[in-house]
Scaffold this motif. Structure first.
Motif, short mmCIF file in Angstrom:
data_model
loop_
_atom_site.label_atom_id
_atom_site.label_comp_id
_atom_site.label_asym_id
_atom_site.label_seq_id
_atom_site.Cartn_x
_atom_site.Cartn_y
_atom_site.Cartn_z
N SER A 388 30.22 -15.19 2.96
CA SER A 388 28.94 -14.88 2.33
C SER A 388 28.00 -16.06 2.53
O SER A 388 27.07 -16.01 3.32
CB SER A 388 29.12 -14.57 0.85
N GLU A 389 28.31 -17.18 1.87
CA GLU A 389 27.45 -18.36 1.98
C GLU A 389 28.03 -19.33 3.00
O GLU A 389 29.25 -19.41 3.17
CB GLU A 389 27.38 -19.04 0.61
N TRP A 390 27.16 -20.06 3.68
CA TRP A 390 27.63 -21.15 4.52
C TRP A 390 26.51 -22.15 4.69
O TRP A 390 25.34 -21.82 4.54
CB TRP A 390 28.06 -20.63 5.89
N ASN A 391 26.85 -23.37 4.98
CA ASN A 391 25.89 -24.34 5.49
C ASN A 391 26.62 -25.52 6.11
O ASN A 391 27.84 -25.65 6.00
CB ASN A 391 24.86 -24.79 4.43
N ILE A 392 25.86 -26.36 6.77
CA ILE A 392 26.44 -27.49 7.49
C ILE A 392 25.38 -28.58 7.56
O ILE A 392 24.19 -28.28 7.63
CB ILE A 392 26.92 -27.05 8.90
N SER A 399 30.85 -29.05 6.82
CA SER A 399 30.45 -27.65 6.69
C SER A 399 31.11 -27.00 5.48
O SER A 399 32.11 -27.50 4.95
CB SER A 399 30.84 -26.87 7.96
N ARG A 400 30.56 -25.87 5.08
CA ARG A 400 31.10 -25.12 3.94
C ARG A 400 31.00 -23.63 4.26
O ARG A 400 29.93 -23.14 4.65
CB ARG A 400 30.27 -25.44 2.70
N VAL A 402 32.02 -19.94 2.49
CA VAL A 402 32.50 -19.26 1.28
C VAL A 402 32.91 -17.85 1.68
O VAL A 402 32.12 -17.10 2.28
CB VAL A 402 31.40 -19.21 0.20
N GLU A 425 35.59 -26.11 2.64
CA GLU A 425 34.58 -27.18 2.71
C GLU A 425 35.24 -28.40 3.34
O GLU A 425 36.05 -29.08 2.70
CB GLU A 425 34.05 -27.49 1.30
N TYR B 371 19.20 -26.55 4.62
CA TYR B 371 20.22 -25.51 4.75
C TYR B 371 20.66 -24.97 3.39
O TYR B 371 21.84 -24.95 3.05
CB TYR B 371 21.44 -26.06 5.50
N ILE B 385 22.27 -28.98 1.28
CA ILE B 385 22.80 -30.25 1.74
C ILE B 385 21.72 -31.34 1.70
O ILE B 385 20.73 -31.27 2.43
CB ILE B 385 23.35 -30.12 3.17
N ARG B 406 27.07 -32.44 -1.29
CA ARG B 406 26.37 -31.15 -1.23
C ARG B 406 26.06 -30.73 -2.66
O ARG B 406 26.90 -30.92 -3.55
CB ARG B 406 27.30 -30.14 -0.56
#
Lengths: 476, 455
Positions: A388-392, A399-400, A402, A425, B371, B385, B406
């Motif tokens: 669902s969620e992600w970011n980097i 990075s993460r 979910v 994560e 992000y 972030i 984060r």
């Protein structure tokens, strides 16, 4: 679709060369876009664009200039070229060394991607009916918020460069996008998901994707996750990630940091730089099970092209081979700076955008495990089928991801116990070094990759095996 | 080929003749708009200008509703009225294929009286390209003077004229200018800072100050080490506030609520945030990048209170969404989706230095972020972030730079836990992270969750 503007491009080449530029390329692009949106079952609108324009890039006095316009009278074009040359020449004093493009073999060619049901031959009524049918398949489920869209495009391009390339192409594409929110009133739980399908070709993809069945199945699963998913166990767990997560990892943790312009700092103020650098080429940056390829030549893929936006022939790029960083994504600018060759990765999202290094279709290559086999020696773990969620971070180091649809793995078997929002994560080196196997079958998802300033959305696929195993992840 | 493209038509002719043509079909509503825009960009990296850009774009757009069937198009071939009429014929046909939108509520009925707004257009911008390289150089030098080794960024500027006409007695023209300077300075790859200067009037462009800010933050971030995850108070810079506190303000939009992309459903009249929190949408603010004297329906611009002392007072609306909810337009059309103009967050009483001194508990100062993504926007569950300088504050003093954390929390928590607000605001807009111009102060927020990679 008949191209206009070719003569203007040819004239611009002559005009700029007569004014002392070292290199010039001109492209005429024409778009037919259609878009249909349903919000909670209600038609919001139908929209279409019929736009076109010319983009011109020059090298002069060691500096680079870019201009675009959509009016083709002689005065207008001459003024556009004159003004950008003036600004570019003025900017040359703030350059320590000249920009030099890599030498590449000039290409000439024409190609057209076929479509069994071209967007141009499919009526707006039929497109709207399709969207209603897709939406209807989920209208009786506990999905209180939903939006679904269909977008089709035909993009025609004429590219000419002063060093001899001349390419004409026409690529139709189709994209479905939806956001669903499932609610379980008894539990007061809510889950949200977005879904994207995309390919080059036409409306024949609706059947290939089995979109009605796909969306209703996904909506049912989302409802189940809201109603039944249990809290994720804590501690050190093994993960198996599905192709949707695996593809995103390939894209975010490998594809973006392999873009040479990021490595060289060109994107530093916006999309950021990279944890990789030129000195790391040839170094082991992941386990031997990690091979990541970016390949624009996959037929039907959303990121398909035969020649890149600088006329360089497309080919697969092995970014990581058995854990070793082997290749960057280059356009002629970054390759010229590093004294190497372009890897055919230059893409521009529209006539009014400059070509920069981009991914096309990025994936982690398959392994040799069967699907059940990949879970066999996992005592306690999570199968994260999708996210669902992600970011980097902007160096692509941390990075993460979910999980959305995720299941408990226990004593070597995949259970039917849904797990709520497991979190992966990690750092990129930590993640790539922990992969120790993958299944045989590859799957791909579509996405719109973002980069550049102004933003350039580039259609891509990303993918991977049905299951990729990642060892010993601490879940807090 | 292009020989027949004479481009001798004016925007006025195109708009007037298109309106006449479409009116013959007896539609419910028509909006015709056209614009002629010139923009430039100098993009720089490693202290070099890497590309100089100039964009020229002439375009016309049409919003056409007949029997509640809504169709829109943008076209760029306006070389002759024959070409335009061909597109209009396609629009009329296309519109017939779209099923009616039963809850469509129409567009505004004019004519309107407009107040004169100053500061929308700076005539000096037409010749600004003569000075632009110098401005970039000033920013780069300021960053170096304050400790940076190298910087990257953009200077963008441009101007446009546009005209809007509806079949409901609205017709007006506008002239606009704007600029944006973004600079990110570095010592080492993980030691960086960001500076911004954005607006419409060139006398507010200050590349030197932006470069200084970026250089100073980069220098102060030198030697940062990985921070410890956990709950901290967070001191968020205006740049960060504009993004992640701004997310709640941008959620005061009926379209976002309808599709589950806002956590504010059914919360009008509820206290959803700290009583220190007041925010507006305001299209009249001087130098605001999205300031204008009317929206695309022609409704005169206004300041709309969205949050007052923590209470959600209302949503932004166009005529149609307002009618559906039994209220009036806030001049935020957006043809289909109401859209924000400029967001204003009411400043507080503390200087930035006082906010640092107020931070008695361990506090993390976040100067920039990127992000931001949601697990579920309907609940406001998100992570983002921090990037560039991030600092640990203890006992009211900055102790040391930190990195690799984060923010993993919820939008409702952020706005509920605002404990102190800076006494001034800055206009923030940059790249993809903050696209709606937001006049934001720094904020101190209690109990924010920070996480980090576990492998």
């Amino acid at each position: 679709m008949v191209l206009n503007g070719k003569d203007t491009c040819d004239k611009v080449i002559e005009l700029a060369l007569s004014q002392g530029v070292d290199y010039i390329e001109a492209r005429y692009e024409q778009y037919m876009n259609n878009q249909f949106i349903l919000k909670n079952g209600t038609p919001e609108l139908g929209a279409f664009d019929r736009t076109s324009g010319i983009g011109v890039r020059v090298l002069v006095e060691g500096a680079m200039g870019f201009t675009s316009f959509n009016v083709y009278t002689q005065d207008y074009v001459e003024n556009a070229v004159k003004q950008v040359l003036k600004l570019t020449r003025a900017s040359a004093r703030l350059r320590k060394q000249p920009i030099i493009f890599s030498e590449e073999k000039a290409s000439e060619g024409k190609y057209k991607v076929g479509a069994l049901k071209s967007p141009a031959d499919t009526s707006p009524e039929e497109k709207m009916d399709l969207l209603f049918t897709i939406d209807k398949s989920i209208s009786n489920l506990p999905i209180p918020f939903r939006i679904v869209m269909l977008m089709d495009t035909i993009r025609a391009i004429y590219l000419i460069t002063s060093d001899g390339s001349k390419i004409e192409s026409e690529i139709p594409s189709l994209n479905f996008f939806g956001i669903l929110t499932a609610v379980d009133p008894n539990r007061g739980a809510m889950e949200q998901a977005s879904y994207s399908k995309g390919a080059t070709g036409g409306y024949e993809w609706i059947d290939k994707w089995d979109l009605t069945n796909f969306l209703s199945t996904e909506a049912e699963i989302l409802s189940k996750v809201a109603a039944k998913a249990q809290e994720c166990p804590k501690g050190e767990l093994d993960f198996v990630v599905g192709p949707n997560v695996c593809g995103l990892i390939a894209h975010e943790n490998c594809g973006h940091p392999s873009e040479a312009d990021r490595i060289l700092g060109r994107e530093a103020a916006q999309a950021g730089e990279s944890y990789l650098n030129v000195d790391k080429l040839g170094e082991q940056i992941g386990s031997e099970y990690v091979t990541i390829i970016d390949d624009p030549t996959i037929s039907g893929s959303y990121g398909f092209y035969k020649f890149d936006s600088e006329g360089v022939k497309a080919r697969p790029r092995y970014l990581i081979k058995k854990g070793i960083f082997t290749e960057m994504l280059h356009n002629r600018e970054s390759a010229g700076f590093l004294g190497t060759s372009s890897t055919g990765a230059a893409r521009n999202s529209a006539y009014n955008r400059e070509p920069i290094p981009r991914m096309a279709n990025t994936y982690i290559s398959n392994g040799d495990f069967g699907f059940d086999e990949i879970f066999e020696d996992i005592k306690l773990g999570i199968y994260m089928k999708n996210f669902s969620e992600w970011n980097i971070d902007d160096r692509r180091f941390q990075s993460r991801y979910v999980g959305r649809e995720a299941y408990l793995i226990k004593d070597g078997e995949l259970s039917s116990t849904l797990i709520r929002r497991p979190v992966l994560e990690t750092t990129t080196p930590g993640l790539f070094s922990a992969i120790d196997g993958a299944t045989k079958i590859l799957e791909f998802d579509a996405a719109m990759c973002g980069k550049g300033d102004p933003m350039q959305g580039a259609p891509v696929w990303h993918g991977g095996p049905e299951g990729t195993r990642i060892r010993s992840i601490v879940v807090r | 080929m292009d020989s027949e493209q004479t481009n001798t038509l004016t925007l006025d002719e195109i708009i007037d003749k298109s309106m006449q043509y479409l009116e013959k079909t007896n539609p419910d509503d028509i909006i015709v708009y056209g614009s002629d825009e010139i923009r430039f960009q100098l993009r720089f990296s490693k202290n070099d200008i890497i590309v100089s850009k100039r964009w020229a774009n002439v375009q016309a757009g049409f919003f056409y509703v007949k029997d509640k069937k809504i169709a829109t198009t943008d076209i760029s071939d306006i070389s002759s009225m024959e070409a335009v009429y061909k597109s209009l014929d396609e629009l009329i046909t296309f519109g017939k294929a779209i099923p009616p939108k039963d809850d469509y509520g129409g567009i505004a009925k004019g004519p309107f009286q407009y107040k004169k707004l100053s500061g929308l257009y700076d005539p000096d911008i037409v010749n600004f390209h003569e000075k632009a390289v110098d401005q970039v150089e000033e920013g780069l030098n300021a960053a170096i003077d304050h400790g940076a080794k190298h910087s990257a960024g953009i200077l963008v500027w441009g101007y446009s004229r546009s005209k809007i006409k509806t079949n409901n007695d609205v017709e007006f023209k506008t002239l606009n200018s704007s600029f944006e300077f973004l600079i990110r300075s570095f010592l080492e790859p993980t030691e960086s800072g960001q500076g911004l200067s954005v607006g419409r009037m060139l006398n507010s462009l200050n590349t030197q100050q932006a470069g200084q800010t970026a250089g100073e933050i980069a220098f102060q971030s030198k030697g940062g080490r990985k921070g410890e995850p956990g709950k901290y108070d967070a001191l968020l810079s205006p740049t960060v506030v504009a993004d992640i506190v701004g997310a709640t303000i941008r959620g005061a939009n009926p379209f976002s609520i309808d599709i589950g992309r806002s956590w504010l459903k059914d919360k009008i009249g509820d206290k959803v945030a700290s009583e220190k929190f007041t925010a507006y949408d305001d299209a009249t603010v001087p130098n605001g990048i999205r300031s204008r004297f009317a929206d695309i329906e022609g409704v005169p611009s206004q300041q709309t209170t969205l949050f007052e002392n923590g209470v959600l007072k209302g949503l932004i609306h166009n005529t149609s969404t307002a009618k559906k909810l039994g209220t009036t337009t806030t001049s935020n059309a957006g043809l289909i989706i109401p859209s924000n103009t400029n967001i204003l967050i009411e400043p507080g009483i503390f200087t930035f230095e006082e906010l640092i001194r107020e931070s008695k508990k361990p506090t993390i100062l976040v100067t920039s972020n990127w992000y931001t993504r949601t697990t579920n926007a309907a609940e406001g569950i998100f992570s983002t972030i921090p990037r560039d300088g991030m600092f640990l504050i203890e006992n009211g003093e900055i102790q040391r730079p930190i990195r690799e954390l984060r923010i993993t929390d919820t939008f409702p928590n952020l706005v509920k836990n605002i404990s102190a607000i800076q006494n001034k605001t800055r206009q923030i807009k940059w790249w993809l992270e903050v696209t709606i111009p937001t006049f934001a102060p720094a904020m101190l927020i209690e109990g924010v969750n920070f996480t980090t990679g576990t492998k």
